[in-house]
Write an enzyme that holds these catalytic residues in place. Structure first.
Site, PDB file in Angstrom:
ATOM      1  N   ASP B  34       0.846  -1.196   0.000  1.00 48.93           N
ATOM      2  CA  ASP B  34       0.000   0.000   0.000  1.00 48.93           C
ATOM      3  C   ASP B  34       0.886   1.253   0.000  1.00 48.93           C
ATOM      4  OD1 ASP B  34      -1.721   2.107   0.367  1.00 48.93           O
ATOM      5  OD2 ASP B  34      -2.837   1.186   2.011  1.00 48.93           O
ATOM      6  N   HIS B  39       0.600   7.966   2.917  1.00 49.99           N
ATOM      7  CA  HIS B  39       1.384   7.216   3.894  1.00 49.99           C
ATOM      8  C   HIS B  39       2.885   7.407   3.750  1.00 49.99           C
ATOM      9  CE1 HIS B  39      -2.275   5.349   5.112  1.00 49.99           C
ATOM     10  NE2 HIS B  39      -2.454   4.691   3.989  1.00 49.99           N
ATOM     11  N   ILE B  54       0.879   9.865   7.202  1.00 48.25           N
ATOM     12  CA  ILE B  54       0.258   9.174   8.346  1.00 48.25           C
ATOM     13  C   ILE B  54       0.427   7.660   8.177  1.00 48.25           C
ATOM     14  CG2 ILE B  54      -1.420  11.031   8.703  1.00 48.25           C
ATOM     15  CD1 ILE B  54      -3.573   9.172   7.506  1.00 48.25           C
ATOM     16  N   GLY B  57      -3.749   2.664   8.869  1.00 45.50           N
ATOM     17  CA  GLY B  57      -4.595   2.200   9.975  1.00 45.50           C
ATOM     18  C   GLY B  57      -4.409   0.719  10.255  1.00 45.50           C
TER      19      GLY B  57
END
Lengths: 144, 133
Positions: B34, B39, B54, B57
């Site tokens: 990903d 990210h 970030i 999750g």
């Protein structure tokens, strides 16, 4: 607003062959050094007989279906504004190195709440013996 | 490994602290595939209003899974895990996961966790697991 007519839309099964080296790479990346994921000798003498995948390795074998969903041109989701809102996993069988996992998806929900758009995909992952290993719901929020 | 008879409602689960490295999102991107720029690209993260890059999750959720399994003893015991992501985890955050047993029926138990950063902000809510011992 994403058109609710897409609820129920299906994404065909994508298969993933679980490799022990990928499990080790994943476990190290998330900093989970459980020997069942990393140590072949110890895994061999465990009840599983070989390296097993951590439960959240589901994010790896489900990845292709998720990509097909998020990048579905008919949905035309605003990619930079998508964030992961909620996640649910149900684990039925432990996934082991060498398993071949097929994951299919179905759009479960599309709704608006407090001015934000929500869309979720339900995935079912099945191993080479036809056993369901994992059910998951991936819920995304489209920020504005 | 913990036994059914040793678990009771109200018991605390040993907490897990994770120091999120500066390059943790890069590591997770590499392992998971990903590579969403939110990210891995701090500049892009700023452009889209996140103040920087970030963490995925699902990486933070993997920490919660680890915390459960470190206590349960066997990964096969974890049957359900769900979370709601409410605040982004950023590089160099410290995440602390605490939890307790909130239900027990036979060998089936339910737990709830709190997942906070170094400022005490909850990064996830509705964090719940189910296990079979």
């Amino acid at each position: 607003m994403i058109d609710p007519k897409f609820i129920g839309r299906k994404y065909s099964p994508m298969t993933y062959e679980v490799c022990k080296e990928k499990i080790k790479e994943y476990a190290r990346a998330v900093g989970d050094l459980n020997p069942l994921y990393l140590d072949e000798e110890q895994a061999k003498s465990s009840q599983y007989g070989r390296i097993i995948a951590p439960p959240l390795f589901a994010a790896i074998y489900a990845r292709e279906v998720l990509e097909n969903w998020v990048l579905d041109s008919e949905l035309s989701l605003n990619l930079p504004m998508i964030v992961h809102g909620e996640q649910e996993f149900e684990f039925f069988k432990v996934v082991k190195a060498g398993d071949v996992i097929a994951t299919e998806g179905r759009i479960a929900e599309i709704y608006e709440k407090k001015g934000l758009n929500f869309i979720s995909l339900e995935t079912i992952s099945i191993n080479q013996q036809g056993e369901v290993v994992t059910r998951a719901v991936w819920r995304m929020v489209i920020r504005r | 490994m913990i036994k059914t008879k040793d678990v009771k409602v109200g018991d605390s689960i040993p907490p897990l602290r994770k120091d999120v490295g500066k390059y943790q999102p890069i590591l997770y991107a590499g392992a998971s595939g990903d590579f969403n720029p939110i990210h891995i690209d701090p500049e892009w993260g700023k452009t889209v209003g996140l103040g920087g890059n970030i963490l995925h999750g699902l990486c933070t959720m993997a920490f919660v899974s680890q915390m459960n399994i470190d206590w349960l003893g066997d990964p096969g015991r974890l049957k359900k895990l769900k979370v709601r992501f409410v605040s982004p985890v950023k590089p160099e955050d410290t995440i602390t996961i605490e939890g307790k047993v909130v239900g027990k029926e036979g060998d089936a138990i339910k737990c709830e966790m709190s997942v906070k950063n170094q400022e005490g902000t909850e990064v996830m809510i509705n964090v719940a697991s189910e296990a079979k011992l």
